[in-house]
Design an enzyme around this catalytic site. Sequence first.
Site, PDB file in Angstrom:
ATOM      1  N   SER A  75       5.053   6.171  -0.295  1.00  0.00           N
ATOM      2  CA  SER A  75       5.441   6.095  -1.572  1.00  0.00           C
ATOM      3  C   SER A  75       6.289   7.374  -2.170  1.00  0.00           C
ATOM      4  O   SER A  75       6.815   7.139  -3.195  1.00  0.00           O
ATOM      5  CB  SER A  75       4.239   5.533  -2.296  1.00  0.00           C
ATOM      6  OG  SER A  75       3.479   6.720  -2.859  1.00  0.00           O
ATOM      7  N   HIS A 110       2.963  12.568  -6.080  1.00  0.00           N
ATOM      8  CA  HIS A 110       1.757  12.612  -7.111  1.00  0.00           C
ATOM      9  C   HIS A 110       0.597  12.285  -6.518  1.00  0.00           C
ATOM     10  O   HIS A 110       0.387  11.544  -5.566  1.00  0.00           O
ATOM     11  CB  HIS A 110       2.224  11.203  -8.225  1.00  0.00           C
ATOM     12  CG  HIS A 110       2.029  10.117  -7.408  1.00  0.00           C
ATOM     13  ND1 HIS A 110       3.023   9.412  -7.023  1.00  0.00           N
ATOM     14  CD2 HIS A 110       1.160   9.100  -7.422  1.00  0.00           C
ATOM     15  CE1 HIS A 110       2.918   8.480  -6.313  1.00  0.00           C
ATOM     16  NE2 HIS A 110       1.786   8.151  -6.496  1.00  0.00           N
TER      17      HIS A 110
HETATM   18  C1  VGL Z   1       0.520   4.038  -9.725  1.00  0.00           C
HETATM   19  C2  VGL Z   1       3.017   4.654  -9.287  1.00  0.00           C
HETATM   20  C3  VGL Z   1       2.571   5.121  -8.180  1.00  0.00           C
HETATM   21  C4  VGL Z   1      -0.189   3.620 -10.630  1.00  0.00           C
HETATM   22  C5  VGL Z   1       0.629   4.727  -8.572  1.00  0.00           C
HETATM   23  O1  VGL Z   1      -1.385   3.979 -10.679  1.00  0.00           O
HETATM   24  O2  VGL Z   1       0.114   2.525 -11.819  1.00  0.00           O
HETATM   25  N1  VGL Z   1       2.124   4.042  -9.987  1.00  0.00           N
HETATM   26  N2  VGL Z   1       1.260   5.134  -7.615  1.00  0.00           N
HETATM   27 ZN    ZN Z   2       0.752   6.254  -6.058  1.00  0.00          ZN
END
Ligand code: VGL
Ligand code: ZN
Length: 244
Positions: A75, A110
Amino acid sequence: MSDILSQISDTSPPTMAPGEVVPALIVIDMQNDFVYGSLAVPGGESIIDPINDLLKLPFATKIATRDFHPDNHVSFARTHNQRDFEKKTIYHPEDHLEKQGIQQVLWPVHCVAYTGGADFVPGLNSMEFEAVIHKGTHPRIESYSAFRDIWGKGETDLPAILQDRGVTDIYFCGLAGDYCVKYTAIDAMQYGYKTWLVTDAIKSISNEETWLDTADAKGIHSTTVEELMKKMLSDTDRLRMHIN
Ligand code: VGL
Ligand code: ZN
């Protein structure tokens, strides 16, 4: 078998009176990167205190989820040498014929597992969690729902835990309202739970919350922290806990 032995060896779910409500609280992804870090959700820190208030309520179980990615996760835009927020179609690693592609947003790096970005945000009362569900842990598998991956091929431990506790109703709060909260709530409906969003304890990446009107989301209920406090605490409880 003696009575006491049959009680000890009984591992079936708790027997439930018909109509009994067994409420669970699921706190989604209250992690540093989503509050202060690389994918900070606007207003994320403002829901820490409301979530701590929810964590004082007598839910049958309180569960947290954490996005918990390897540093080469599918991702991440960096993994594909693309720019943040570009899109890419991704396939499950066992989908060798590439039959079930899903177009995804590519994110800034992230919530890398075992780094500070993946830790619970300071101030969150994480002592209350009975279980913590990690998602997105495989380099090639993305998961927004805390129940299963985006292709629906593999489940986390969450479905088994909820079933084991005899949960009937799930209340959701946390981040991000338009990704993980949304897809987990839609799955909760599909798994047959009465599903609630605690709207003032959720924040979204974009300011669009129109998804609640979509067909998939039909039947999801909304409530607030205050309404839940009134519903789940008696007047004396509220006085004792210094809550109005
Ligand atoms: C999430 C974007 C990427 C979330 C997780 O927790 O909503 N959003 N990964
Ligand atoms: Zn994520």
